[in-house]
Design an enzyme around this catalytic site. Structure first.
Site, PDB file in Angstrom:
ATOM      1  N   THR A  44       0.779  -1.293   0.131  1.00  0.00           N
ATOM      2  CA  THR A  44      -0.047   0.026   0.063  1.00  0.00           C
ATOM      3  C   THR A  44       0.803   1.404  -0.092  1.00  0.00           C
ATOM      4  O   THR A  44       0.478   2.201  -0.885  1.00  0.00           O
ATOM      5  CB  THR A  44      -0.969  -0.145   1.403  1.00  0.00           C
ATOM      6  OG1 THR A  44      -1.895  -1.205   1.259  1.00  0.00           O
ATOM      7  CG2 THR A  44      -1.821   1.004   1.210  1.00  0.00           C
ATOM      8  N   THR A  45       2.060   1.242   0.874  1.00  0.00           N
ATOM      9  CA  THR A  45       2.857   2.276   0.978  1.00  0.00           C
ATOM     10  C   THR A  45       3.646   2.677  -0.256  1.00  0.00           C
ATOM     11  O   THR A  45       3.934   3.799  -0.499  1.00  0.00           O
ATOM     12  CB  THR A  45       3.535   2.220   2.210  1.00  0.00           C
ATOM     13  OG1 THR A  45       2.779   1.871   3.499  1.00  0.00           O
ATOM     14  CG2 THR A  45       4.571   3.487   2.496  1.00  0.00           C
ATOM     15  N   TYR A 107     -12.555  -3.848  -2.759  1.00  0.00           N
ATOM     16  CA  TYR A 107     -13.675  -3.226  -3.774  1.00  0.00           C
ATOM     17  C   TYR A 107     -14.840  -4.433  -3.897  1.00  0.00           C
ATOM     18  O   TYR A 107     -15.805  -4.054  -3.838  1.00  0.00           O
ATOM     19  CB  TYR A 107     -13.202  -2.643  -4.980  1.00  0.00           C
ATOM     20  CG  TYR A 107     -14.311  -1.990  -5.774  1.00  0.00           C
ATOM     21  CD1 TYR A 107     -14.831  -0.767  -5.388  1.00  0.00           C
ATOM     22  CD2 TYR A 107     -15.017  -2.850  -6.942  1.00  0.00           C
ATOM     23  CE1 TYR A 107     -15.975  -0.390  -5.997  1.00  0.00           C
ATOM     24  CE2 TYR A 107     -15.901  -2.187  -7.391  1.00  0.00           C
ATOM     25  CZ  TYR A 107     -16.430  -0.915  -7.170  1.00  0.00           C
ATOM     26  OH  TYR A 107     -17.672  -0.263  -7.833  1.00  0.00           O
ATOM     27  N   TYR A 133      -2.872 -10.126   4.431  1.00  0.00           N
ATOM     28  CA  TYR A 133      -2.685  -8.902   4.798  1.00  0.00           C
ATOM     29  C   TYR A 133      -4.089  -8.361   4.860  1.00  0.00           C
ATOM     30  O   TYR A 133      -4.943  -8.245   3.900  1.00  0.00           O
ATOM     31  CB  TYR A 133      -1.963  -7.975   3.840  1.00  0.00           C
ATOM     32  CG  TYR A 133      -1.765  -6.388   3.942  1.00  0.00           C
ATOM     33  CD1 TYR A 133      -2.224  -5.650   5.204  1.00  0.00           C
ATOM     34  CD2 TYR A 133      -1.644  -5.645   2.878  1.00  0.00           C
ATOM     35  CE1 TYR A 133      -2.281  -4.422   5.251  1.00  0.00           C
ATOM     36  CE2 TYR A 133      -1.446  -4.102   3.098  1.00  0.00           C
ATOM     37  CZ  TYR A 133      -1.747  -3.646   4.340  1.00  0.00           C
ATOM     38  OH  TYR A 133      -1.639  -2.243   4.294  1.00  0.00           O
ATOM     39  N   ARG A 138      -9.321  -0.060   4.021  1.00  0.00           N
ATOM     40  CA  ARG A 138      -8.989   0.333   2.835  1.00  0.00           C
ATOM     41  C   ARG A 138      -9.658  -0.550   1.632  1.00  0.00           C
ATOM     42  O   ARG A 138      -9.781  -0.135   0.716  1.00  0.00           O
ATOM     43  CB  ARG A 138      -7.504   0.144   2.608  1.00  0.00           C
ATOM     44  CG  ARG A 138      -6.707   1.521   3.066  1.00  0.00           C
ATOM     45  CD  ARG A 138      -5.132   1.388   2.802  1.00  0.00           C
ATOM     46  NE  ARG A 138      -4.344   2.515   3.196  1.00  0.00           N
ATOM     47  CZ  ARG A 138      -4.240   3.389   2.438  1.00  0.00           C
ATOM     48  NH1 ARG A 138      -4.592   3.472   1.123  1.00  0.00           N
ATOM     49  NH2 ARG A 138      -3.303   4.500   2.775  1.00  0.00           N
ATOM     50  N   LYS A 161      -0.398  -9.721   8.394  1.00  0.00           N
ATOM     51  CA  LYS A 161      -0.067  -8.457   8.822  1.00  0.00           C
ATOM     52  C   LYS A 161      -1.477  -7.787   9.133  1.00  0.00           C
ATOM     53  O   LYS A 161      -2.233  -7.805   8.185  1.00  0.00           O
ATOM     54  CB  LYS A 161       0.567  -7.618   7.535  1.00  0.00           C
ATOM     55  CG  LYS A 161       0.416  -6.337   7.878  1.00  0.00           C
ATOM     56  CD  LYS A 161       0.975  -5.622   6.816  1.00  0.00           C
ATOM     57  CE  LYS A 161       1.084  -3.866   6.911  1.00  0.00           C
ATOM     58  NZ  LYS A 161       1.335  -3.324   5.584  1.00  0.00           N
ATOM     59  N   ILE A 203       5.211  -4.218  10.387  1.00  0.00           N
ATOM     60  CA  ILE A 203       5.641  -3.737   8.799  1.00  0.00           C
ATOM     61  C   ILE A 203       5.066  -2.289   8.656  1.00  0.00           C
ATOM     62  O   ILE A 203       3.956  -1.854   8.886  1.00  0.00           O
ATOM     63  CB  ILE A 203       4.761  -4.275   7.594  1.00  0.00           C
ATOM     64  CG1 ILE A 203       5.115  -6.092   7.607  1.00  0.00           C
ATOM     65  CG2 ILE A 203       5.071  -3.945   6.146  1.00  0.00           C
ATOM     66  CD1 ILE A 203       4.607  -6.800   6.740  1.00  0.00           C
TER      67      ILE A 203
END
Length: 299
Positions: A44-45, A107, A133, A138, A161, A203
Site C-alpha cells: 500500500t505504501t 472493492y 494482509y 482500505r 499483517k 510492517i
C-alpha cells in the site's frame, strides 16, 4: 527475517511520476545500514494501486537487485483478482524473493468463504511463503480470525499483517491458531502494544524515515524489554500520528524528501501533495526530535 521492524517501502518517483532508481537505491542502503529486518516492496505504501503491472514487477525486481542479498525482500502480490495475484506470485518464483504479502481483495467485497478460496488458490500455486494482509478500512472487507485460522493450516501461509488496529484480534488468533504463525502489526500507532500482547513485529510506514529508531524499539520488544521499548517509542509517538494526517503515503513521502532520502515527494493521482499546513506541523516535529541530524549521523 519476518520479525522485528520491517518497512513498507515507499516507491520514489521523479517529478514526472516515473520510478526513480537512484532514490530507491538510497532508501535500500539506508535500511541495510540501520538493520531493518525486511523490505516490503510495492505494498500500500509503495503505491501499488497506481503502478501498472509492468511497473509493479519492475519495482520489485529492481529492489531485489539493488538489495543484492543484504536484506530480505517481500513482494506485494495482492490483487482483487485471484488470477492476477497468482500470476504475480509466479513471476517471483526462484527470483530470490523471500516471501509475498497478499492483501485481501479490495472493492469486490468477497465473503469469508470467498476469501478462504482466494488465498487457498494462491497458496496452491506457489512455493513462496505467504503473509496475509488485512486492512479493512482500505479494502472494504475484513479477514476474520476464524478464516485466518483455517488459512493458517495451508502449507506456505506463514502469518498475517493485521492493520485493523484492533488489539483484541491477537488473543482471538492465538486461541484459534495452534502452529507457529506470525502475527505482524500493520499499524504504527498500536504496534508496540500489539507486540506486548504476543505479536512478532511490524510492517511499518514510520520506518521509512526512522529506521534506526524503529529497529531499536522492536529489538527491545523481541527481547521482552518493554520498559525500554516504550521509552524509545515515546520519542517518536507524535511522529507516528502525524504521518497519518493525510492518506498514506502522502506524508511519509514528503518527510522522506525533506530528510533527503528521496529527491521528490511526487505521488500519482488521485493522491495529491501534502497540504502546506501539514508540512509545517510535520517539519516542526521532525526538527524537534532531531531526526535530520540523527539520520546524517547514521547514514
Amino acid at each position: 527475517m519476518f520479525k522485528g521492524s520491517m518497512v513498507a517501502l515507499i516507491t520514489p518517483m521523479d517529478k514526472k511520476g516515473k520510478i526513480c532508481k537512484k532514490s530507491l537505491k538510497n532508501l535500500i542502503d539506508y535500511h541495510i545500514k540501520n538493520n531493518t529486518s525486511a523490505i516490503i516492496a510495492v505494498g500500500t505504501t509503495g503505491e501499488s494501486a497506481t503502478l501498472n503491472k509492468e511497473e509493479h514487477i519492475d519495482v520489485i525486481m529492481t529492489t531485489l537487485e539493488l538489495a543484492d542479498g543484504k536484506i530480505p525482500i517481500i513482494a506485494g502480490t495482492g490483487s482483487n483478482s485471484t488470477a492476477e495475484s497468482i500470476l504475480l506470485n509466479k513471476k517471483f518464483e526462484k527470483s530470490g524473493i523471500s516471501g509475498c504479502l497478499n492483501v485481501t481483495p479490495y472493492y469486490n467485497r468477497p465473503t469469508q468463504e470467498g476469501l478462504y478460496l482466494h488465498f487457498q488458490a494462491i497458496s496452491e500455486s506457489t512455493e513462496l511463503p505467504q503473509i496475509l494482509y488485512n486492512v479493512p478500512n482500505r479494502t472494504g472487507c475484513d479477514l476474520l480470525p476464524k478464516t485466518t485460522a483455517r488459512l493458517s493450516k495451508l502449507k506456505n501461509i506463514i502469518g498475517i499483517k493485521d492493520a485493523t488496529g484492533d488489539l483484541s484480534r491477537i488473543s482471538q488468533l492465538k486461541k484459534l491458531i495452534k502452529k507457529d504463525f506470525l502475527l505482524i502489526s500493520g499499524d504504527d500507532k498500536t504496534a508496540l502494544d500489539f507486540m506486548k500482547l504476543g505479536g512478532d513485529g511490524i510492517i511499518s510506514v514510520t520506518a521509512n524515515i526512522a529506521a534506526k529508531q524503529m529497529t531499536k524499539i522492536f529489538n527491545f520488544a523481541l527481547q521482552g524489554d518493554f520498559f525500554n521499548a516504550y521509552l524509545e517509542e515515546k520519542k517518536i509517538f507524535l511522529l507516528n500520528n502525524l504521518l497519518f494526517r493525510e492518506p498514506n503515503p502522502i506524508p511519509i513521502k514528503w518527510a522522506a524528501k525533506y530528510l533527503g532520502l528521496i529527491t521528490t515527494d511526487t505521488v500519482r493521482l488521485p493522491l495529491t501533495p501534502l497540504l502546506h499546513a501539514n508540512k509545517n506541523i510535520l517539519q516542526k516535529e521532525i526538527d524537534k526530535i532531531g531526526l535530520r541530524k540523527k539520520l546524517k549521523n547514521n547514514f
